[in-house]
Design an enzyme around this catalytic site. Sequence first.
Site, PDB file in Angstrom:
ATOM      1  N   ASP A  52      64.987  37.131   4.536  1.00 39.17           N
ATOM      2  CA  ASP A  52      65.988  36.475   5.807  1.00 39.17           C
ATOM      3  C   ASP A  52      65.211  35.498   6.285  1.00 39.17           C
ATOM      4  OD1 ASP A  52      67.875  35.457   6.721  1.00 39.17           O
ATOM      5  OD2 ASP A  52      69.119  37.410   7.019  1.00 39.17           O
ATOM      6  N   GLU A 129      39.545  36.310  25.784  1.00 39.24           N
ATOM      7  CA  GLU A 129      39.118  37.670  26.387  1.00 39.24           C
ATOM      8  C   GLU A 129      40.639  38.116  26.690  1.00 39.24           C
ATOM      9  OE1 GLU A 129      36.829  37.334  29.881  1.00 39.24           O
ATOM     10  OE2 GLU A 129      35.560  35.924  28.933  1.00 39.24           O
ATOM     11  N   GLU A 131      43.209  40.750  28.226  1.00 39.46           N
ATOM     12  CA  GLU A 131      43.902  41.542  28.945  1.00 39.46           C
ATOM     13  C   GLU A 131      44.755  42.562  28.968  1.00 39.46           C
ATOM     14  OE1 GLU A 131      41.110  39.890  32.623  1.00 39.46           O
ATOM     15  OE2 GLU A 131      43.792  39.560  33.162  1.00 39.46           O
ATOM     16  N   GLU A 186      39.220  46.883  34.092  1.00 38.58           N
ATOM     17  CA  GLU A 186      40.265  45.608  34.279  1.00 38.58           C
ATOM     18  C   GLU A 186      40.287  45.844  36.330  1.00 38.58           C
ATOM     19  OE1 GLU A 186      39.264  42.433  34.477  1.00 38.58           O
ATOM     20  OE2 GLU A 186      38.451  42.085  33.484  1.00 38.58           O
ATOM     21  N   GLU A 193      39.848  45.676  29.205  1.00 34.22           N
ATOM     22  CA  GLU A 193      39.931  44.368  28.231  1.00 34.22           C
ATOM     23  C   GLU A 193      39.228  44.833  27.039  1.00 34.22           C
ATOM     24  OE1 GLU A 193      38.754  40.298  30.503  1.00 34.22           O
ATOM     25  OE2 GLU A 193      37.237  40.767  29.288  1.00 34.22           O
ATOM     26  N   HIS A 242      41.303  34.169  28.970  1.00 30.88           N
ATOM     27  CA  HIS A 242      40.767  32.887  29.084  1.00 30.88           C
ATOM     28  C   HIS A 242      40.108  33.014  27.919  1.00 30.88           C
ATOM     29  CE1 HIS A 242      39.508  34.944  33.091  1.00 30.88           C
ATOM     30  NE2 HIS A 242      40.570  34.712  33.231  1.00 30.88           N
ATOM     31  N   ARG A 314      34.196  29.791  39.084  1.00 33.24           N
ATOM     32  CA  ARG A 314      36.231  31.000  38.399  1.00 33.24           C
ATOM     33  C   ARG A 314      36.991  30.311  39.223  1.00 33.24           C
ATOM     34  NH1 ARG A 314      32.172  33.992  36.504  1.00 33.24           N
ATOM     35  NH2 ARG A 314      32.493  34.991  34.929  1.00 33.24           N
ATOM     36  N   GLU A 331      35.410  27.689  28.743  1.00 33.91           N
ATOM     37  CA  GLU A 331      36.117  28.980  29.459  1.00 33.91           C
ATOM     38  C   GLU A 331      37.700  28.003  29.984  1.00 33.91           C
ATOM     39  OE1 GLU A 331      36.540  33.191  31.502  1.00 33.91           O
ATOM     40  OE2 GLU A 331      35.080  31.832  32.125  1.00 33.91           O
ATOM     41  N   ARG A 333      41.386  28.777  31.944  1.00 33.45           N
ATOM     42  CA  ARG A 333      40.900  30.576  32.063  1.00 33.45           C
ATOM     43  C   ARG A 333      42.244  30.541  32.767  1.00 33.45           C
ATOM     44  NH1 ARG A 333      37.231  32.864  34.505  1.00 33.45           N
ATOM     45  NH2 ARG A 333      38.714  33.648  36.188  1.00 33.45           N
TER      46      ARG A 333
END
Length: 442
Positions: A52, A129, A131, A186, A193, A242, A314, A331, A333
Amino acid sequence: MPRTEKEVRDILAEEKVRFLRLVFSDIHGVIKNVEVPDSQFDKALAGEILFDGSSIEGFVRIQESDMLLKPDLDSLRVFPQEGTDRVAMLICDVANPDGSPFAGDPRYALRRTLERARAMGFESMMGPEAEFFLFHRTAEGTATTRTHDRGAYFDLAPVDAGEDARREIVNILEQMGFEVEAAHHEVAPGQHEIDFKYADALTTADNLLVFRHVVRKVALKFGLHATFMPKPLFGENGSGMHVHQSLFDREGRNAFDDPEGEYGLSRIALSYIGGILDHAKAICAVTNPTVNSFKRLVPGYEAPTNIAWSERNRSPLARVPARRGVATRVEVRMPDPSCNPYLAFGVMLRAGLDGIERNLDPGPPVNKDIFRMSDREKKRLKIDNLPPDLYAAVRALQKDKVILDALGEHIATHFIEGKLREWQEYITIVHPWEVERYLQTF
């Protein structure tokens, strides 16, 4: 070669599987399933199981409720033995009663973007990645925000009391065919993680759906509550996801790598990054889809708030890790683990492809800490900010034709309607902070 129905039946028989879960996702990334006993395996493998659809968020109206589950036979995973009955699962595409793809199926939305990439000569690879937090439950089983430890980044037991649960998660994932690359505590108390090997975007989205299910199931076994909520604790780092991304060409070469290119990157890689940055505000509504997501996207907690890219730094939204060759990748983030992986991967990929099609230039990398820059310096470098809240992100999504097209009209309409309802509910509720701040002052 893709698995056949006979091969799947043989595996189910050899593993003595009694129940088969036909798994799919609603538009918000919540895992759903229809479970059938072994007497119905032939029917299930043939894609003849109805459910359904009107009961699923963002699917169909009640007068259009019948939907079919079409299993992806290559996605078969058998759960480790628990009790007397063995259980397996298959990830499914959702189809209309006539067998045609259902436009509201998030997996179908990602498939459409992957076909676009293949038409351009690329195969998309993704590696998340993800977490998550582990919290205590009350004696009645209700989730709390009391952490099981006071551990920090890479801490070991006895500081990290969730180590046993994390190890059990890894054991089960590996028994189900995952290649787990790392598992660790972490930054925040109770935060963890677990990283598994990258794969093509569709397989990785499937894996993430299964991963979140296994994490929650194992946590419950240990008397804990696992949550992928981005920011459950004030004053602590939130949970991000990330996503490492690359494109491979038809010869199996990494299309992002170019030893002769600027920064060791190909023009394709730079244009892909340019597309991500150009559509970042709209993407944010999909990769960070909750009111709480934007409590994570604030300065001071390692989460990006600035639309820029870097080589190693970063603080920007996207960075390019140092490794080159087959490992060359970008990457992103910004995403958090509350997102629907099919939609999140789809919109990021579509943005990158749009960057390639338009030959966008991301500008030079920003290798300074943006968090320490003045507004004047950011303005000089043309560094814009991500939306400050869910409403602003949804408004950006409504204006971005490329990202709307990646979602498709059905999903875009229902997703936006749902998020605007969520925002309206949030802004009309009186929160404890307001009472504490204003009750006795005014």
